[in-house]
Design a protein around this motif. Structure first.
Motif, mmCIF file in Angstrom:
data_model
loop_
_atom_site.group_PDB
_atom_site.id
_atom_site.type_symbol
_atom_site.label_atom_id
_atom_site.label_comp_id
_atom_site.label_asym_id
_atom_site.label_seq_id
_atom_site.Cartn_x
_atom_site.Cartn_y
_atom_site.Cartn_z
ATOM 1 N N PHE A 35 5.544 0.205 -7.918
ATOM 2 C CA PHE A 35 5.235 -0.948 -7.077
ATOM 3 C C PHE A 35 5.554 -0.705 -5.602
ATOM 4 O O PHE A 35 5.036 -1.414 -4.748
ATOM 5 C CB PHE A 35 5.952 -2.207 -7.599
ATOM 6 C CG PHE A 35 5.162 -2.928 -8.645
ATOM 7 C CD1 PHE A 35 4.219 -3.879 -8.288
ATOM 8 C CD2 PHE A 35 5.339 -2.633 -9.992
ATOM 9 C CE1 PHE A 35 3.470 -4.531 -9.246
ATOM 10 C CE2 PHE A 35 4.596 -3.285 -10.967
ATOM 11 C CZ PHE A 35 3.656 -4.233 -10.585
ATOM 12 N N PHE A 36 6.388 0.291 -5.309
ATOM 13 C CA PHE A 36 6.616 0.665 -3.912
ATOM 14 C C PHE A 36 5.293 1.044 -3.249
ATOM 15 O O PHE A 36 4.985 0.584 -2.153
ATOM 16 C CB PHE A 36 7.600 1.837 -3.826
ATOM 17 C CG PHE A 36 7.676 2.443 -2.444
ATOM 18 C CD1 PHE A 36 8.464 1.865 -1.460
ATOM 19 C CD2 PHE A 36 6.935 3.581 -2.122
ATOM 20 C CE1 PHE A 36 8.525 2.408 -0.172
ATOM 21 C CE2 PHE A 36 6.982 4.134 -0.838
ATOM 22 C CZ PHE A 36 7.789 3.542 0.132
ATOM 23 N N PHE A 37 4.485 1.861 -3.941
ATOM 24 C CA PHE A 37 3.195 2.287 -3.391
ATOM 25 C C PHE A 37 2.203 1.122 -3.332
ATOM 26 O O PHE A 37 1.431 1.016 -2.383
ATOM 27 C CB PHE A 37 2.632 3.450 -4.216
ATOM 28 C CG PHE A 37 3.446 4.702 -4.099
ATOM 29 C CD1 PHE A 37 3.413 5.461 -2.937
ATOM 30 C CD2 PHE A 37 4.278 5.116 -5.134
ATOM 31 C CE1 PHE A 37 4.179 6.609 -2.803
ATOM 32 C CE2 PHE A 37 5.049 6.264 -5.012
ATOM 33 C CZ PHE A 37 5.004 7.012 -3.841
ATOM 34 N N PHE A 38 2.274 0.235 -4.328
ATOM 35 C CA PHE A 38 1.391 -0.939 -4.327
ATOM 36 C C PHE A 38 1.699 -1.838 -3.130
ATOM 37 O O PHE A 38 0.793 -2.236 -2.385
ATOM 38 C CB PHE A 38 1.545 -1.718 -5.633
ATOM 39 C CG PHE A 38 0.837 -3.048 -5.629
ATOM 40 C CD1 PHE A 38 -0.554 -3.115 -5.685
ATOM 41 C CD2 PHE A 38 1.559 -4.247 -5.547
ATOM 42 C CE1 PHE A 38 -1.208 -4.343 -5.665
ATOM 43 C CE2 PHE A 38 0.911 -5.466 -5.523
ATOM 44 C CZ PHE A 38 -0.483 -5.517 -5.588
ATOM 45 N N PHE A 39 2.987 -2.149 -2.922
ATOM 46 C CA PHE A 39 3.368 -3.030 -1.809
ATOM 47 C C PHE A 39 3.188 -2.348 -0.452
ATOM 48 O O PHE A 39 2.918 -3.023 0.541
ATOM 49 C CB PHE A 39 4.811 -3.518 -1.976
ATOM 50 C CG PHE A 39 4.981 -4.568 -3.038
ATOM 51 C CD1 PHE A 39 4.203 -5.720 -3.028
ATOM 52 C CD2 PHE A 39 5.895 -4.402 -4.065
ATOM 53 C CE1 PHE A 39 4.350 -6.688 -4.008
ATOM 54 C CE2 PHE A 39 6.045 -5.364 -5.054
ATOM 55 C CZ PHE A 39 5.266 -6.511 -5.028
ATOM 56 N N LEU A 40 3.331 -1.018 -0.417
ATOM 57 C CA LEU A 40 3.078 -0.284 0.822
ATOM 58 C C LEU A 40 1.602 -0.407 1.212
ATOM 59 O O LEU A 40 1.275 -0.673 2.375
ATOM 60 C CB LEU A 40 3.459 1.183 0.657
ATOM 61 C CG LEU A 40 3.222 2.092 1.884
ATOM 62 C CD1 LEU A 40 4.067 1.624 3.077
ATOM 63 C CD2 LEU A 40 3.535 3.546 1.543
ATOM 64 N N VAL B 51 5.849 -13.858 -4.775
ATOM 65 C CA VAL B 51 5.003 -12.731 -4.354
ATOM 66 C C VAL B 51 3.649 -13.256 -3.858
ATOM 67 O O VAL B 51 3.051 -12.676 -2.950
ATOM 68 C CB VAL B 51 4.802 -11.721 -5.520
ATOM 69 C CG1 VAL B 51 3.751 -10.658 -5.165
ATOM 70 C CG2 VAL B 51 6.128 -11.037 -5.859
ATOM 71 N N PHE B 52 3.193 -14.383 -4.418
ATOM 72 C CA PHE B 52 1.900 -14.957 -4.026
ATOM 73 C C PHE B 52 1.884 -15.331 -2.544
ATOM 74 O O PHE B 52 0.918 -15.036 -1.848
ATOM 75 C CB PHE B 52 1.582 -16.194 -4.875
ATOM 76 C CG PHE B 52 1.026 -15.862 -6.221
ATOM 77 C CD1 PHE B 52 -0.335 -15.663 -6.404
ATOM 78 C CD2 PHE B 52 1.857 -15.728 -7.322
ATOM 79 C CE1 PHE B 52 -0.848 -15.344 -7.645
ATOM 80 C CE2 PHE B 52 1.361 -15.402 -8.576
ATOM 81 C CZ PHE B 52 0.004 -15.210 -8.738
ATOM 82 N N TYR B 53 2.970 -15.986 -2.049
ATOM 83 C CA TYR B 53 2.925 -16.422 -0.648
ATOM 84 C C TYR B 53 3.585 -15.452 0.324
ATOM 85 O O TYR B 53 3.394 -15.568 1.533
ATOM 86 C CB TYR B 53 3.497 -17.839 -0.473
ATOM 87 C CG TYR B 53 4.918 -18.062 -0.935
ATOM 88 C CD1 TYR B 53 5.996 -17.741 -0.132
ATOM 89 C CD2 TYR B 53 5.179 -18.636 -2.183
ATOM 90 C CE1 TYR B 53 7.295 -17.947 -0.556
ATOM 91 C CE2 TYR B 53 6.482 -18.849 -2.615
ATOM 92 C CZ TYR B 53 7.529 -18.505 -1.803
ATOM 93 O OH TYR B 53 8.822 -18.716 -2.219
ATOM 94 N N THR B 54 4.342 -14.467 -0.183
ATOM 95 C CA THR B 54 4.923 -13.476 0.728
ATOM 96 C C THR B 54 4.030 -12.238 0.890
ATOM 97 O O THR B 54 4.067 -11.583 1.927
ATOM 98 C CB THR B 54 6.316 -13.017 0.248
ATOM 99 O OG1 THR B 54 6.219 -12.499 -1.083
ATOM 100 C CG2 THR B 54 7.323 -14.140 0.292
ATOM 101 N N VAL B 55 3.233 -11.912 -0.137
ATOM 102 C CA VAL B 55 2.408 -10.700 -0.094
ATOM 103 C C VAL B 55 0.919 -11.002 -0.263
ATOM 104 O O VAL B 55 0.099 -10.652 0.594
ATOM 105 C CB VAL B 55 2.848 -9.680 -1.184
ATOM 106 C CG1 VAL B 55 1.994 -8.415 -1.114
ATOM 107 C CG2 VAL B 55 4.326 -9.331 -1.045
#
Length: 309
Positions: free
Chosen positions: A25-30, A271-275
């Protein structure tokens, strides 16, 4: 006995406790972070470098993109760092700063969305008076009011939290400093604080959402008098606004309306409203808007032409 705060740092539990999943998930969020930066940068550049900046709707959209960028930079960089760090720690002062900044920017964004709904209401219900009512001075005033209300909301929240005693447990069941997971660590009876928190965040969100919902019902009601072409254009714009409002308000209402001791999926829903909301906003406003797509093509063609000539 009076408790005092002796916690100097907090430790985040994070979204997952599995290291392999966290690295994935690091790569997903990056990628999400890079897409948010690029998407909102394209919107900002397109609007400020084209005639669209003269239109109130795009003037508000410009400020909305700035809020999304600011909010993203408040939350995602630390999330990325914690996904690969051995110890997910944050100092007490940094935690309070993140809490204040996140609620300030989210609060301003909420009231910008209200301003955008008001703009569409005037454009459709009072089209002949639109340019008089939505002049640049009034638009700037609405932005200032949004900042004022956002600041009041975040200061009120911060004042409550900094005056609470944290005297033992410092493990925050979340991935950023938010009021609800912090309240679970307070070492005194906080029933009154819970009510204040729900009033400050949850009830305000509900009231604003109902105002927005009512405004769009009125807008849709008035659209029946428009031509089919005018109706299609207005519905395209309004449907974009409604999608953004639902994406942002739905998860926020779920998280902030329920009391802190209520067992729920706060950190997963947030995660919906922060990302996801900052990620999808540029796509919704650009892909569903013909005027925006034309402006993007013109601006970027001009940039490409000037670069190679």
């Amino acid at each position: 006995m009076e408790h005092r705060t002796n916690v100097t740092e907090f430790i985040f539990v994070g979204l997952w406790e599995n290291k392999q999943i966290e690295l994935l998930f690091f790569f997903f969020f990056l990628l999400c972070c890079l897409a948010i930066l690029m998407g909102n940068f394209i919107i900002l550049l397109t609007i400020t470098c084209s005639h669209l900046i003269q239109q109130p709707m795009y003037y508000f959209l410009c400020h909305l993109s700035l809020m999304d960028l600011g909010y993203t930079m408040t939350v995602i960089p630390r999330l990325l760092r914690d996904l690969v760090a051995a110890r997910k720690n944050i100092s007490y002062n940094s935690c309070m700063t993140q809490l204040f900044a996140a609620h300030l920017l989210a609060g301003v964004e909420i009231f910008i969305l209200v301003s955008m709904a008001f703009d569409r209401y005037v454009a459709i219900v009072k089209p002949l008076h639109y340019m008089v009512i939505m002049n640049r001075e009034r638009c700037s005033m609405l932005i200032l009011v949004a900042w004022g209300l956002g600041f009041w909301h975040s200061v009120a929240l911060l004042m409550v939290v900094v005056n609470l005693p944290f005297c033992g447990p410092n493990q925050v069941d979340h991935y950023f400093c938010d009021v609800k997971p912090l309240l679970k660590l307070v070492c005194k009876d906080i029933r009154i604080v819970n009510i204040l928190m729900i009033a400050n965040s949850g009830i305000v969100l509900i009231i604003v959402f109902l105002v927005l919902f009512a405004s769009y019902i009125v807008i849709l009601y008035h659209l029946r008098n428009h031509s089919s072409a005018g109706r299609r254009k207005a519905l395209s714009t309004c449907s974009s606004h409604i999608m953004v409002v639902l994406l942002f308000f739905g998860p926020c209402i779920y998280v902030y309306l329920l009391p802190p001791d209520y067992e729920n999926k706060d950190k997963e829903i947030s995660v919906f409203y922060t990302v996801l909301s900052p990620l999808l906003n540029p796509l919704i406003y650009s892909l569903r808007n013909v005027e925006m797509k034309i402006a993007i093509q013109k601006v970027w063609s001009k940039i490409a032409y000037s670069k190679f000539h």
